[in-house]
Design an enzyme around this catalytic site. Structure first.
Site: not given
Ligand SMILES: [Zn+2]
Length: 829
Positions: A257-260, A291-292, A295, A314
């Site tokens: 979905g995405a990465m932080e 969410h990201e 992080h 997570e």
């Molecule tokens: Zn995450």
């Protein structure tokens, strides 16, 4: 090249050897379409005479020196570069040529079919940083990274730090604060940007050129969410955002979905909405953005020591993501969506053969770390954190967090460190709680046991807690209890459930209806209904004012169907009756999804057409009443399209040509492909029509949809081609293989696809050139999940007895368990 995965023991030894680490990474993206070059300079101190190793997985090593001395060729093997006889101060220089990928692993290179522009990004994932640099690839060897990039002078290059271009085509980025290797990224290409700033923090949004209009349209919402979340995290965490600027890049073919990445978050560009979407999708995007961002503090500023705490990263970010959406966005129903959407993922994962404690006591190596990246880490872990907050109170939770950030900023920390901080802040011993919730697997079932008095009131109510046979843990649950009183008002109280039987004396003598355990959704447990509540469910759903309570009833029905306690048709009929009047769009979409799943897998084959027709009927009813342009309308249209039968073909054909389209419904590219896909399943689409549609939509999404629609045709050659794309053909984008898998299997094509069932199990494990992660991904995307039969189970079990990558084995075993569950549901009907 083959490589060895890193074990925990090796990581511990290496962390004790390597000190004062810093990287300089020089990347050259101008050396062709297949390969790129990097020079990594690694500086660190060590005890003289010690030895260690770097990871690197190039196509070709061009040279490697340790303290100015060329390393012998035999020092490099299995993706590791052995460094013997270290000095006190060491400098290693590794120059190498690496391969671009199409699988979002390492350095991904994408050519946009819309305009032939090239885009590149680095995705180190858990183990792929060595696919673009030489490094000590483990989370507790954090180091500053000074990056230089040579690229096409017309490109924009973004990375963790703020860079400058001088001269054109040469970018320099100052050393970052200490970051883990899994957090290093760069994004390069003719990206378009939207910039802004907030509270002294520069903000940037990036997308490829063919998405310029979409980015422009979505930017105001994304930026306003970004600002609101930054403000809220500053309030909650007591530490300012620590990485300078905050870029968010939407990149093609990202597999997650995405990465932080600190300072440069990367999202899959499906999260820029090129077609109409519902509020559910906007809410979910907001939850991912939050969410990201969570992080940045939890994960990036304070990093796990080893992958055994991946879940903590997570679950924490998932919890904060939904919490912030509920608190500071126009979508207060975020927890409803979590409850009826994400949580189902967690419950399913927790009941599969691969179930594991939220917090594993040991993750032996990086392969094992990958495997635990599942619904337990994200959804169940998030629920456990909600339960923890309910247990110790929000103030203690936040005070503990602030102390944790303060103590471990720029370093690493473990679960024990966090629990210690929360214990101190709350004054409660959390050992027993952590043992029950974090160190044990599987899910409890809570069931109300009611004795009725002659006047219809509750004589007594007891909450019965059970556990799966092989996982006998009973847990403490702080839960809400809800019911309608005799005046029809919804009442709620909180109780502590412990052990097998928890009496609820305060309900004795109450004339209640619709008793709901876990009202408010504070815990993670399957909840059953008493028989009267089950019988009255249609009326109760209509009367229930709180969407979260309604979502819990839906969850309960779904779990009962999955466990073969209720016939699947009951859920389908309930959904068909209730959803046209359901005011919350997240419930409409989520429950239509669950009901469609049930109609195609849990309902016996001879009843599936009727089940689909019931859902199509409900969708038509909703379409007739939904507000033009609303999410309800779009959700109804999508459901009708996906469940349409022969009789509905004319309606769908009409929509394609603009005839009798419901007012306000945008038949955009996505809806057109969805319609074509369904018409293809029904045998009504020729190849030429797909070609023509591809002329209208020349994007990569169009290419993928065309593959899916072609694979959806009831034609042996089309199925053969789709099977090849899934199993054998290499060099394609990962998305193409997934699209082929999505089209290949259709409930209506059981006979036609029967020969591919055994071949799928026999051939996928032998599919060469794909990583274990990619194989696992494909096995889920292309599993023959509609072929619910003993034969399929037998074929799967034969395959599972043979050799295959452990990640593929785990995924196949889980999917096969789901198939067995579907078979039980069909047999129970
Ligand atoms: Zn995450």
């Amino acid at each position: 090249m083959s490589h060895r995965c890193l074990s925990h023991l090796e990581a511990v030894a290496r962390a004790a050897t390597v000190r004062n680490l810093a990287y300089a990474l020089d990347v050259d993206l101008t050396t062709g379409d297949e390969l790129f070059r990097t020079v990594t300079t690694v500086r660190f101190t060590a005890d003289p005479g010690a030895e260690t190793f770097l990871e690197a997985r190039p196509e070709r090593l061009l040279g490697a020196t340790l303290n100015g001395v060329e390393l012998p060729a035999e020092a490099f093997a299995e993706g590791r570069l052995r460094l013997a006889d270290l000095a006190a101060d060491n400098t290693v220089v590794v120059s190498a040529e690496y391969a671009y990928t199409r699988s979002s692993e390492g350095m991904h290179r994408f050519v946009d079919p819309a305009d032939k522009q090239v885009y590149v990004y680095a995705q180190p994932s858990i183990t792929d940083a060595p696919r673009f640099m030489a490094c000590f690839d483990q989370p507790d060897l954090k180091a500053p990274v000074a990056l230089s990039v040579t690229a096409d002078p017309s490109w924009l290059v973004r990375a963790n730090a703020e860079g400058v271009q001088n001269p054109p085509g040469r970018w320099e980025f100052p050393a970052t604060k200490p970051v883990a290797t899994y957090l290093i990224t760069l994004v390069a290409g003719p990206y378009v940007e939207v910039t802004d700033s907030h509270d002294g923090i520069p903000l940037g949004l990036y997308a490829r050129a063919s998405y310029a209009e979409v980015l422009e349209r979505d930017a105001p919402e994304i930026l306003s969410l970004t600002k609101a979340f930054l403000d809220r995290y500053h309030e909650l965490f007591g530490v300012r955002y620590p990485f300078g600027k905050y870029d968010q890049a939407f990149v093609p073919e990202f597999s997650w979905g995405a990465m932080e990445f600190p300072g440069c978050v990367v999202f899959r560009d499906e999260l820029l909405f090129r077609a109409a979407v519902t509020d559910t999708e906007r809410l979910e995007r907001a939850a991912i953005i939050a969410h990201e961002m969570a992080h940045m503090w939890f994960g990036d500023l304070v990093t796990m020591r080893w992958w055994d705490d991946l879940w903590l990263n997570e679950s924490f970010a998932t919890y904060m993501g939904y919490r912030l959406v509920a608190e500071v966005t126009p979508w207060p129903q975020a927890w409803t969506r979590f409850g009826v959407g994400r949580k189902a993922w967690g419950y399913a994962a927790d009941q599969r053969p691969s179930t594991h404690p939220i917090a594993p006591t040991e993750v032996a190596d990086t392969d094992a770390a990958f495997a635990n990246f599942d619904g337990i880490s994200y959804a169940k872990g998030c629920s456990a954190l909600r339960q923890l907050v309910a247990f110790i109170g929000d103030e203690a939770f936040l005070n503990g967090l602030r102390a944790h950030f303060d103590k471990h900023a720029w370093g690493n920390a473990t679960l024990a460190d966090l629990l210690g901080a929360l214990s101190l802040a709350s004054g409660r011993d959390l050992d027993a709680w952590a043992q029950a919730w974090l160190r044990t697997a599987q899910v409890n079932t809570l069931r109300p046991v009611i004795e009725w008095a002659p006047d219809g009131s509750y004589a007594s109510v007891t909450v019965e807690q059970t556990a799966a046979e092989q996982y006998p843990t009973l847990r403490p649950h702080r839960i809400g209890l809800g019911w309608f009183d005799e005046h029809g008002a919804w009442q709620r109280t909180e109780i502590e459930v412990t052990g097998a039987l928890t009496p609820v004396p305060q309900l004795s003598g109450v004339r209640g209806r619709g008793l709901l355990l876990n009202d408010g959704d504070l815990t993670f447990a399957k909840v059953r209904l008493d028989e009267r509540t089950r019988a009255e469910l249609p009326a109760l759903l209509a009367a229930q004012p709180d969407p979260l309570s309604r979502s819990l009833w839906w969850n309960s029905a779904w779990d009962a169907v999955r466990d073969a306690e209720w016939p699947a048709t009951e859920l389908v009929e309930l959904a068909a009756a209730a959803l046209p009047a359901e005011p919350d769009v997240t419930i409409v979409e989520s429950v239509f999804g669950l009901a469609r799943y049930a109609a195609t897998r849990f309902v016996p084959v001879d009843g599936q057409a009727a089940a689909r027709a019931a859902l199509a009927g409900a969708a038509k009813t909703l379409l007739a009443t939904a507000e033009p342009g609303s999410g309800h309308q779009l959700a109804a249209a999508r459901t009708l399209i996906s469940t349409a039968a022969e009789d509905d073909r004319a309606v769908l054909r009409g929509w394609l040509t603009g005839a009798d389209v419901p007012a306000g419904l945008a038949v955009d590219a996505e809806l057109r492909w969805a319609i074509l896909g369904r018409l293809a399943v029904l045998g009504d689409v020729a190849e030429e029509e797909i070609d023509a549609e591809l002329q209208r939509d020349t994007s990569d999404k169009g290419e993928q949809e065309a593959v899916r629609v072609r694979a959806s045709r009831p034609d042996p050659a089309a199925k053969e081609r789709a099977f090849d794309l899934v199993v054998t053909e290499q060099g394609q984008s990962n998305r193409i293989a997934v699209a082929a898998g999505a089209g290949l299997w259709q409930p209506e094509h059981a006979e036609l696809t029967a020969p591919f069932v055994a071949r799928f199990f026999a051939e996928l494990p032998r599919s060469e050139g794909r990583s274990g992660d990619m194989l696992a991904h494909l096995s889920k995307a292309a599993y023959p999940s509609y072929a619910v039969s003993e034969d399929t189970l037998a074929a799967a079990r034969v395959a599972l007895a043979g050799d295959m990558h452990p990640l593929l084995r785990r995924a196949l075993a889980d999917e096969t368990d789901d198939l067995a569950r579907a078979l039980r549901a069909q047999q129970a009907a």
